[in-house]
Scaffold this motif. Structure first.
Motif, PDB file in Angstrom:
ATOM      1  N   PHE A  21       0.295-108.786  49.955  1.00 44.54           N
ATOM      2  CA  PHE A  21      -0.001-107.926  51.412  1.00 44.54           C
ATOM      3  C   PHE A  21       0.194-106.092  51.036  1.00 44.54           C
ATOM      4  N   SER A  22      -0.726-105.355  51.554  1.00 46.15           N
ATOM      5  CA  SER A  22      -0.200-104.195  50.919  1.00 46.15           C
ATOM      6  C   SER A  22      -0.064-103.771  52.793  1.00 46.15           C
ATOM      7  N   ILE A  23       0.534-102.374  52.351  1.00 44.82           N
ATOM      8  CA  ILE A  23       1.221-101.201  53.068  1.00 44.82           C
ATOM      9  C   ILE A  23      -0.381-100.874  53.788  1.00 44.82           C
ATOM     10  N   GLY A  24      -0.229-100.460  55.193  1.00 36.33           N
ATOM     11  CA  GLY A  24      -1.730 -99.570  55.734  1.00 36.33           C
ATOM     12  C   GLY A  24      -2.492-100.248  55.448  1.00 36.33           C
ATOM     13  N   ASP A  25      -2.920-101.963  56.086  1.00 32.53           N
ATOM     14  CA  ASP A  25      -3.568-103.212  56.494  1.00 32.53           C
ATOM     15  C   ASP A  25      -4.083-102.410  57.975  1.00 32.53           C
ATOM     16  N   ILE A  26      -4.878-101.726  58.117  1.00 29.35           N
ATOM     17  CA  ILE A  26      -4.789-101.332  59.253  1.00 29.35           C
ATOM     18  C   ILE A  26      -6.639-100.898  59.247  1.00 29.35           C
ATOM     19  N   ALA A  27      -7.587-101.339  60.467  1.00 32.15           N
ATOM     20  CA  ALA A  27      -8.798-100.336  59.850  1.00 32.15           C
ATOM     21  C   ALA A  27      -9.410-100.377  61.182  1.00 32.15           C
ATOM     22  N   ILE A  28     -10.198 -99.927  61.583  1.00 34.55           N
ATOM     23  CA  ILE A  28     -11.408 -99.307  63.056  1.00 34.55           C
ATOM     24  C   ILE A  28     -12.688 -99.867  62.120  1.00 34.55           C
ATOM     25  N   ILE A  29     -12.890-100.800  63.464  1.00 27.63           N
ATOM     26  CA  ILE A  29     -14.986-100.731  63.057  1.00 27.63           C
ATOM     27  C   ILE A  29     -15.373-100.423  64.204  1.00 27.63           C
ATOM     28  N   PHE A  30     -16.718 -98.992  64.050  1.00 33.49           N
ATOM     29  CA  PHE A  30     -17.432 -98.816  64.933  1.00 33.49           C
ATOM     30  C   PHE A  30     -18.690-100.285  64.904  1.00 33.49           C
ATOM     31  N   LEU A  31     -18.255 -99.975  66.881  1.00 33.54           N
ATOM     32  CA  LEU A  31     -20.123-100.853  66.764  1.00 33.54           C
ATOM     33  C   LEU A  31     -21.260-100.530  66.928  1.00 33.54           C
ATOM     34  N   ALA A  32     -22.474-100.880  67.187  1.00 38.84           N
ATOM     35  CA  ALA A  32     -23.380-100.463  67.522  1.00 38.84           C
ATOM     36  C   ALA A  32     -23.716-100.543  69.074  1.00 38.84           C
ATOM     37  N   GLN A  33     -24.393-100.591  69.914  1.00 35.14           N
ATOM     38  CA  GLN A  33     -24.874-100.615  71.347  1.00 35.14           C
ATOM     39  C   GLN A  33     -24.499-101.468  72.179  1.00 35.14           C
ATOM     40  N   HIS A  34     -24.137-102.006  73.234  1.00 34.68           N
ATOM     41  CA  HIS A  34     -24.038-102.959  73.374  1.00 34.68           C
ATOM     42  C   HIS A  34     -23.314-103.158  74.956  1.00 34.68           C
ATOM     43  N   ASP A  35     -23.450-103.687  75.962  1.00 30.22           N
ATOM     44  CA  ASP A  35     -23.742-104.333  77.148  1.00 30.22           C
ATOM     45  C   ASP A  35     -22.428-105.088  77.235  1.00 30.22           C
ATOM     46  N   TYR A  36     -21.515-105.567  76.965  1.00 29.43           N
ATOM     47  CA  TYR A  36     -20.691-106.564  77.324  1.00 29.43           C
ATOM     48  C   TYR A  36     -19.664-105.760  77.862  1.00 29.43           C
TER      49      TYR A  36
END
Length: 264
Positions: free
Chosen positions: A125-140
């Motif tokens: 385990f590590s502190i700060g185990d969080i991320a934001i991933i950005f996506l390609a264009q979609h229409d869902y």
């Protein structure tokens, strides 16, 4: 890891805090990345948060898929666990907009931003185990759950958790279906970590990492309280009915806002 035995000795606030912190550090030290909801109920798609919860599928250099969970915080941005999308063995990541990871409704990611406090250390385990991933264009279709501003994690307070993890403790092939379950606070927490306990014979296992923990208010509205980070490790191929670790979004609110503002 077993829970330290409780005593009936009366403690002062100072010694109580020290004991709580010690318990938290012991749990964190022994914890490993989280997996799926054992005995969780399958999501139906009618939940208020159904179009907010997504599957996160990292692929290695041999194109072998992994399994994690995430939640939309913008139509083209997903909050998840850093260990799901970082490391030399992760070559690319897809996000699934469906109730099963095998569904064809996949979108490629364009960028992953890892919190600066996160330190990759194998399965620890590590502190700060969080991320934001950005996506390609979609229409869902998408739903954005508001971030929870509450910092109240008193013992017994209940939340809703969702994830694509394993549903049968000893069967890894049971990974891949979105499930939901109740989970509760233990009262043991710091600003960056909150210890949660399983309820009603449903608990966290492989594939649930990055999954959302949500608070439901008196009006029935859901708020994103945190994401799942880790659970204490069990025997090979097993998931224990044990406490788990959440990264609370209130601590990371400024980083989330700054990262979204910069975009993908």
């Amino acid at each position: 890891m077993s829970t330290p035995e409780r005593t009936t000795r009366i403690r002062t606030p100072a010694t109580a805090f020290a004991a709580s912190l010690a318990v938290l550090l012991l749990v964190a030290a022994a914890a490993s990345p989280a997996g799926a909801i054992i005995n969780g109920k399958p999501m139906t798609g009618s939940e208020d948060y159904a179009h907010a919860v997504v599957g996160v599928v990292p692929y290695d250099e041999y194109d072998h898929p992994g399994a994690c969970t995430g939640i939309l915080i913008a139509p083209r941005a997903v909050l998840t666990a850093a260990h799901c999308v970082s490391g030399e063995d992760v070559k690319h990541v897809d996000v699934v907009f469906a109730l099963t990871l095998a569904a064809p409704q996949k979108v490629m990611t364009t960028k992953a931003v890892i919190h600066p406090n996160y330190k990759s250390n194998g399965h620890k385990f590590s502190i700060g185990d969080i991320a934001i991933i950005f996506l390609a264009q979609h229409d869902y279709p998408t739903v954005i759950i508001p971030l929870d501003s509450s910092e109240d994690f008193t013992d017994g307070q209940q939340f809703v958790f969702a994830g694509y993890g394993r549903s049968i403790a000893h069967r890894s092939r049971s990974i891949g279906t979105a499930r939901k379950a109740s989970i509760a606070a233990t009262g043991e927490n710091t600003s960056q970590t909150v210890i949660l306990k399983p309820l009603a014979a449903a608990w966290i296992c492989d594939g649930d990492s990055g999954g959302p923990i949500m608070r439901k208010d008196m009006s029935g509205r859901y708020f994103l309280t945190g994401i799942m980070n880790a659970v204490p490790p069990g025997p090979v191929g097993e998931c224990l009915f044990e406490n788990s670790i959440m990264a609370p979004v209130h601590y990371y609110r400024d980083w989330i806002a700054e990262t979204l503002a910069k975009g993908g």
